[in-house]
Design a protein around this motif. Sequence first.
Motif, PDB file in Angstrom:
ATOM      1  N   ILE A  96      -5.498   5.188  -1.106  1.00  0.00           N
ATOM      2  CA  ILE A  96      -5.197   3.780  -1.390  1.00  0.00           C
ATOM      3  C   ILE A  96      -5.411   2.909  -0.152  1.00  0.00           C
ATOM      4  O   ILE A  96      -5.936   1.789  -0.243  1.00  0.00           O
ATOM      5  CB  ILE A  96      -3.760   3.636  -1.934  1.00  0.00           C
ATOM      6  N   THR A 131      -4.056  -8.059  -2.019  1.00  0.00           N
ATOM      7  CA  THR A 131      -3.706  -6.675  -1.680  1.00  0.00           C
ATOM      8  C   THR A 131      -2.980  -6.010  -2.838  1.00  0.00           C
ATOM      9  O   THR A 131      -3.238  -4.849  -3.179  1.00  0.00           O
ATOM     10  CB  THR A 131      -2.819  -6.627  -0.420  1.00  0.00           C
ATOM     11  N   THR A 147     -12.529  -0.706  -5.531  1.00  0.00           N
ATOM     12  CA  THR A 147     -11.323   0.028  -5.143  1.00  0.00           C
ATOM     13  C   THR A 147     -11.042   1.216  -6.051  1.00  0.00           C
ATOM     14  O   THR A 147     -10.566   2.259  -5.593  1.00  0.00           O
ATOM     15  CB  THR A 147     -10.105  -0.922  -5.099  1.00  0.00           C
ATOM     16  N   VAL A 198       0.831  -1.211   0.000  1.00  0.00           N
ATOM     17  CA  VAL A 198       0.000   0.000   0.000  1.00  0.00           C
ATOM     18  C   VAL A 198       0.866   1.262   0.000  1.00  0.00           C
ATOM     19  O   VAL A 198       0.600   2.220  -0.741  1.00  0.00           O
ATOM     20  CB  VAL A 198      -0.956  -0.008   1.216  1.00  0.00           C
ATOM     21  N   THR A 208      -8.255   0.123  -0.371  1.00  0.00           N
ATOM     22  CA  THR A 208      -7.729  -1.248  -0.335  1.00  0.00           C
ATOM     23  C   THR A 208      -8.310  -2.042   0.813  1.00  0.00           C
ATOM     24  O   THR A 208      -8.806  -3.163   0.638  1.00  0.00           O
ATOM     25  CB  THR A 208      -6.189  -1.230  -0.230  1.00  0.00           C
ATOM     26  N   ALA A 210      -4.440  -2.728  -4.609  1.00  0.00           N
ATOM     27  CA  ALA A 210      -3.664  -1.490  -4.476  1.00  0.00           C
ATOM     28  C   ALA A 210      -3.142  -0.993  -5.822  1.00  0.00           C
ATOM     29  O   ALA A 210      -3.127   0.213  -6.085  1.00  0.00           O
ATOM     30  CB  ALA A 210      -2.501  -1.700  -3.506  1.00  0.00           C
TER      31      ALA A 210
END
Length: 253
Positions: A100, A128, A229, A75, A104, A132
Amino acid sequence: MTSQINVSTGSLVISFALVLIAIFISMREKLDLSKDIIVSILRAVIQLVIVGYVLKYIFQVNQVWLTIAMSLFIVANASYNAHKRNPSQTKTYWHSFAAIFISTYITLGILLAAGAISFIPSQIVPITGMIASNSMIAIGLCYRQLASQYEDQRQQVLEKLALGASIKLASKPILRQSIKTAMQPTIDSAKTVGLVSLPGMMSGLIFAGLDPVHAIKYQIMVMFMLLSTTSLGSIIAGYYAYKTYFTKAHQLK
Protein backbone atom coordinates in the motif's frame (compact mmCIF):
# COMPACT_ATOMS: atom_id res chain seq x y z
CA MET A 1 -23.21 27.94 -10.54
CA THR A 2 -23.60 28.12 -6.77
CA SER A 3 -23.67 25.35 -4.24
CA GLN A 4 -27.09 24.30 -2.91
CA ILE A 5 -25.78 21.84 -0.31
CA ASN A 6 -27.40 22.35 3.06
CA VAL A 7 -27.47 19.21 5.19
CA SER A 8 -28.77 20.23 8.60
CA THR A 9 -28.77 18.12 11.75
CA GLY A 10 -32.52 17.74 11.33
CA SER A 11 -32.01 16.40 7.82
CA LEU A 12 -29.56 13.81 9.12
CA VAL A 13 -31.98 12.71 11.82
CA ILE A 14 -34.78 12.29 9.29
CA SER A 15 -32.48 10.46 6.86
CA PHE A 16 -31.82 7.91 9.64
CA ALA A 17 -35.07 6.38 8.37
CA LEU A 18 -32.97 4.90 5.57
CA VAL A 19 -31.03 2.92 8.17
CA LEU A 20 -34.29 1.74 9.70
CA ILE A 21 -35.25 0.31 6.31
CA ALA A 22 -32.11 -1.83 6.32
CA ILE A 23 -32.80 -2.94 9.91
CA PHE A 24 -36.41 -3.78 9.02
CA ILE A 25 -35.29 -5.92 6.07
CA SER A 26 -32.78 -7.71 8.30
CA MET A 27 -35.46 -8.47 10.88
CA ARG A 28 -38.11 -9.34 8.29
CA GLU A 29 -35.85 -11.82 6.49
CA LYS A 30 -34.18 -13.06 9.71
CA LEU A 31 -30.72 -12.10 8.42
CA ASP A 32 -29.40 -11.49 11.94
CA LEU A 33 -27.66 -8.30 10.77
CA SER A 34 -29.52 -5.71 12.86
CA LYS A 35 -26.81 -5.50 15.52
CA ASP A 36 -24.06 -5.25 12.89
CA ILE A 37 -25.94 -2.48 11.09
CA ILE A 38 -26.41 -0.44 14.28
CA VAL A 39 -22.79 -0.93 15.41
CA SER A 40 -21.42 -0.06 11.95
CA ILE A 41 -23.54 3.10 11.75
CA LEU A 42 -22.52 4.23 15.25
CA ARG A 43 -18.86 3.61 14.46
CA ALA A 44 -19.15 5.43 11.14
CA VAL A 45 -20.78 8.49 12.72
CA ILE A 46 -18.26 8.67 15.58
CA GLN A 47 -15.28 8.15 13.27
CA LEU A 48 -16.50 10.71 10.74
CA VAL A 49 -17.17 13.34 13.41
CA ILE A 50 -13.69 12.87 14.88
CA VAL A 51 -12.03 12.88 11.45
CA GLY A 52 -14.04 15.94 10.45
CA TYR A 53 -12.66 17.99 13.35
CA VAL A 54 -9.13 16.60 12.85
CA LEU A 55 -9.17 17.51 9.16
CA LYS A 56 -10.57 20.95 9.92
CA TYR A 57 -7.61 21.57 12.23
CA ILE A 58 -5.07 20.18 9.73
CA PHE A 59 -6.48 22.28 6.89
CA GLN A 60 -6.39 25.44 9.02
CA VAL A 61 -2.85 24.87 10.32
CA ASN A 62 -1.57 23.85 6.86
CA GLN A 63 1.71 22.36 8.09
CA VAL A 64 3.72 19.98 5.87
CA TRP A 65 4.57 17.59 8.71
CA LEU A 66 0.92 17.30 9.77
CA THR A 67 -0.12 16.57 6.19
CA ILE A 68 2.54 13.87 5.89
CA ALA A 69 1.60 12.41 9.30
CA MET A 70 -2.09 12.19 8.35
CA SER A 71 -1.19 10.62 5.01
CA LEU A 72 0.99 7.99 6.71
CA PHE A 73 -1.76 7.31 9.26
CA ILE A 74 -4.17 6.56 6.41
CA VAL A 75 -1.66 4.23 4.76
CA ALA A 76 -0.87 2.43 8.03
CA ASN A 77 -4.56 1.95 8.82
CA ALA A 78 -5.33 0.72 5.30
CA SER A 79 -2.40 -1.71 5.59
CA TYR A 80 -3.73 -3.07 8.88
CA ASN A 81 -7.18 -3.69 7.39
CA ALA A 82 -5.69 -5.36 4.30
CA HIS A 83 -3.51 -7.49 6.59
CA LYS A 84 -6.60 -8.64 8.53
CA ARG A 85 -8.21 -9.84 5.30
CA ASN A 86 -5.33 -12.19 4.54
CA PRO A 87 -6.42 -15.77 5.38
CA SER A 88 -2.81 -17.02 5.45
CA GLN A 89 -1.71 -18.31 8.86
CA THR A 90 1.80 -16.93 8.33
CA LYS A 91 0.85 -13.49 7.06
CA THR A 92 3.03 -10.46 7.74
CA TYR A 93 1.75 -6.92 8.30
CA TRP A 94 4.78 -5.38 6.58
CA HIS A 95 3.88 -7.10 3.30
CA SER A 96 0.56 -5.23 3.25
CA PHE A 97 2.22 -2.01 4.39
CA ALA A 98 4.88 -2.19 1.67
CA ALA A 99 2.27 -2.87 -1.03
CA ILE A 100 0.00 0.00 0.00
CA PHE A 101 2.85 2.40 0.79
CA ILE A 102 4.55 1.88 -2.58
CA SER A 103 1.37 1.89 -4.67
CA THR A 104 -0.03 4.95 -2.87
CA TYR A 105 3.06 7.15 -3.00
CA ILE A 106 4.09 6.25 -6.54
CA THR A 107 0.61 7.23 -7.71
CA LEU A 108 0.57 10.33 -5.52
CA GLY A 109 4.05 11.31 -6.70
CA ILE A 110 3.04 11.12 -10.36
CA LEU A 111 -0.05 13.27 -9.71
CA LEU A 112 2.10 15.87 -7.93
CA ALA A 113 4.76 15.83 -10.66
CA ALA A 114 2.09 16.28 -13.32
CA GLY A 115 0.61 19.26 -11.48
CA ALA A 116 -2.77 17.53 -11.23
CA ILE A 117 -2.82 18.20 -7.48
CA SER A 118 -0.92 20.49 -5.11
CA PHE A 119 0.85 19.60 -1.88
CA ILE A 120 -1.77 21.11 0.39
CA PRO A 121 -3.67 19.14 3.06
CA SER A 122 -7.10 19.70 1.51
CA GLN A 123 -5.90 17.81 -1.59
CA ILE A 124 -3.21 15.42 -0.30
CA VAL A 125 -5.26 13.92 2.55
CA PRO A 126 -8.46 13.10 0.58
CA ILE A 127 -6.52 11.81 -2.44
CA THR A 128 -4.32 9.64 -0.22
CA GLY A 129 -7.48 8.21 1.33
CA MET A 130 -9.00 7.40 -2.05
CA ILE A 131 -5.81 5.76 -3.33
CA ALA A 132 -5.03 3.79 -0.16
CA SER A 133 -8.59 2.54 0.31
CA ASN A 134 -8.80 1.20 -3.24
CA SER A 135 -5.38 -0.41 -2.91
CA MET A 136 -6.55 -1.98 0.37
CA ILE A 137 -9.65 -3.46 -1.29
CA ALA A 138 -7.66 -4.84 -4.24
CA ILE A 139 -5.04 -6.36 -1.94
CA GLY A 140 -7.73 -7.95 0.21
CA LEU A 141 -9.24 -9.56 -2.90
CA CYS A 142 -5.80 -10.75 -3.97
CA TYR A 143 -5.16 -12.34 -0.56
CA ARG A 144 -8.49 -14.18 -0.49
CA GLN A 145 -8.07 -15.42 -4.05
CA LEU A 146 -4.56 -16.68 -3.26
CA ALA A 147 -5.86 -18.68 -0.28
CA SER A 148 -8.74 -20.10 -2.30
CA GLN A 149 -6.54 -21.03 -5.27
CA TYR A 150 -3.88 -22.73 -3.16
CA GLU A 151 -6.61 -24.82 -1.55
CA ASP A 152 -8.28 -25.72 -4.87
CA GLN A 153 -5.05 -26.32 -6.80
CA ARG A 154 -2.99 -27.88 -4.03
CA GLN A 155 -2.41 -31.12 -5.93
CA GLN A 156 -1.29 -29.33 -9.10
CA VAL A 157 1.19 -27.21 -7.14
CA LEU A 158 2.58 -30.30 -5.38
CA GLU A 159 3.01 -32.08 -8.72
CA LYS A 160 4.89 -29.12 -10.21
CA LEU A 161 7.17 -28.96 -7.18
CA ALA A 162 7.79 -32.72 -7.42
CA LEU A 163 8.85 -32.26 -11.05
CA GLY A 164 11.44 -29.68 -10.00
CA ALA A 165 9.57 -26.41 -10.53
CA SER A 166 10.45 -23.46 -8.32
CA ILE A 167 7.77 -22.15 -5.98
CA LYS A 168 7.41 -19.09 -8.22
CA LEU A 169 6.88 -21.20 -11.34
CA ALA A 170 4.49 -23.54 -9.52
CA SER A 171 2.51 -20.55 -8.25
CA LYS A 172 2.48 -18.50 -11.46
CA PRO A 173 -1.08 -19.41 -12.60
CA ILE A 174 -2.40 -18.78 -9.08
CA LEU A 175 -0.62 -15.43 -8.89
CA ARG A 176 -1.94 -14.34 -12.28
CA GLN A 177 -5.52 -15.25 -11.36
CA SER A 178 -5.27 -13.56 -7.96
CA ILE A 179 -3.89 -10.31 -9.39
CA LYS A 180 -6.50 -10.38 -12.16
CA THR A 181 -9.29 -10.86 -9.60
CA ALA A 182 -7.95 -7.94 -7.54
CA MET A 183 -7.86 -5.59 -10.53
CA GLN A 184 -11.14 -6.64 -12.15
CA PRO A 185 -13.56 -4.51 -10.05
CA THR A 186 -11.62 -1.33 -10.90
CA ILE A 187 -11.53 -2.24 -14.59
CA ASP A 188 -15.27 -3.02 -14.59
CA SER A 189 -15.96 0.27 -12.84
CA ALA A 190 -13.95 2.15 -15.48
CA LYS A 191 -16.02 0.53 -18.23
CA THR A 192 -19.32 1.75 -16.79
CA VAL A 193 -18.35 5.10 -15.26
CA GLY A 194 -20.62 7.88 -16.50
CA LEU A 195 -23.09 5.39 -18.00
CA VAL A 196 -24.19 3.51 -14.90
CA SER A 197 -22.82 5.67 -12.10
CA LEU A 198 -21.44 9.11 -11.37
CA PRO A 199 -18.58 8.28 -8.97
CA GLY A 200 -17.76 10.02 -5.70
CA MET A 201 -15.24 12.60 -6.91
CA MET A 202 -17.40 13.77 -9.81
CA SER A 203 -20.63 13.74 -7.79
CA GLY A 204 -19.02 15.65 -4.94
CA LEU A 205 -17.71 18.36 -7.24
CA ILE A 206 -21.07 18.69 -8.99
CA PHE A 207 -22.80 18.91 -5.59
CA ALA A 208 -20.32 21.63 -4.64
CA GLY A 209 -21.38 23.60 -7.70
CA LEU A 210 -18.52 22.91 -10.13
CA ASP A 211 -19.27 22.79 -13.85
CA PRO A 212 -19.85 19.09 -14.78
CA VAL A 213 -17.42 19.43 -17.70
CA HIS A 214 -14.63 20.39 -15.28
CA ALA A 215 -15.72 17.69 -12.82
CA ILE A 216 -15.26 15.10 -15.58
CA LYS A 217 -11.54 15.94 -15.82
CA TYR A 218 -11.07 15.21 -12.12
CA GLN A 219 -12.97 11.94 -12.44
CA ILE A 220 -10.80 10.86 -15.37
CA MET A 221 -7.75 11.57 -13.21
CA VAL A 222 -9.30 9.47 -10.43
CA MET A 223 -9.83 6.51 -12.77
CA PHE A 224 -6.20 6.75 -13.91
CA MET A 225 -4.90 6.78 -10.35
CA LEU A 226 -7.15 3.91 -9.20
CA LEU A 227 -6.02 1.68 -12.05
CA SER A 228 -2.44 2.48 -11.11
CA THR A 229 -2.76 1.83 -7.40
CA THR A 230 -4.82 -1.37 -7.68
CA SER A 231 -2.42 -2.89 -10.20
CA LEU A 232 0.70 -1.89 -8.23
CA GLY A 233 -0.77 -2.85 -4.87
CA SER A 234 -2.09 -6.24 -5.95
CA ILE A 235 1.08 -7.30 -7.78
CA ILE A 236 3.36 -6.26 -4.89
CA ALA A 237 1.13 -7.90 -2.27
CA GLY A 238 0.69 -11.02 -4.40
CA TYR A 239 4.42 -11.55 -4.90
CA TYR A 240 5.04 -11.04 -1.20
CA ALA A 241 2.13 -13.19 0.00
CA TYR A 242 2.54 -16.31 -2.15
CA LYS A 243 5.85 -17.11 -0.43
CA THR A 244 4.08 -17.41 2.93
CA TYR A 245 2.33 -20.56 1.65
CA PHE A 246 5.67 -22.38 1.44
CA THR A 247 8.22 -23.51 3.98
CA LYS A 248 11.90 -22.53 3.87
CA ALA A 249 12.51 -25.91 2.20
CA HIS A 250 10.14 -24.80 -0.61
CA GLN A 251 7.39 -27.20 0.46
CA LEU A 252 3.73 -26.23 0.27
CA LYS A 253 2.36 -25.80 3.79
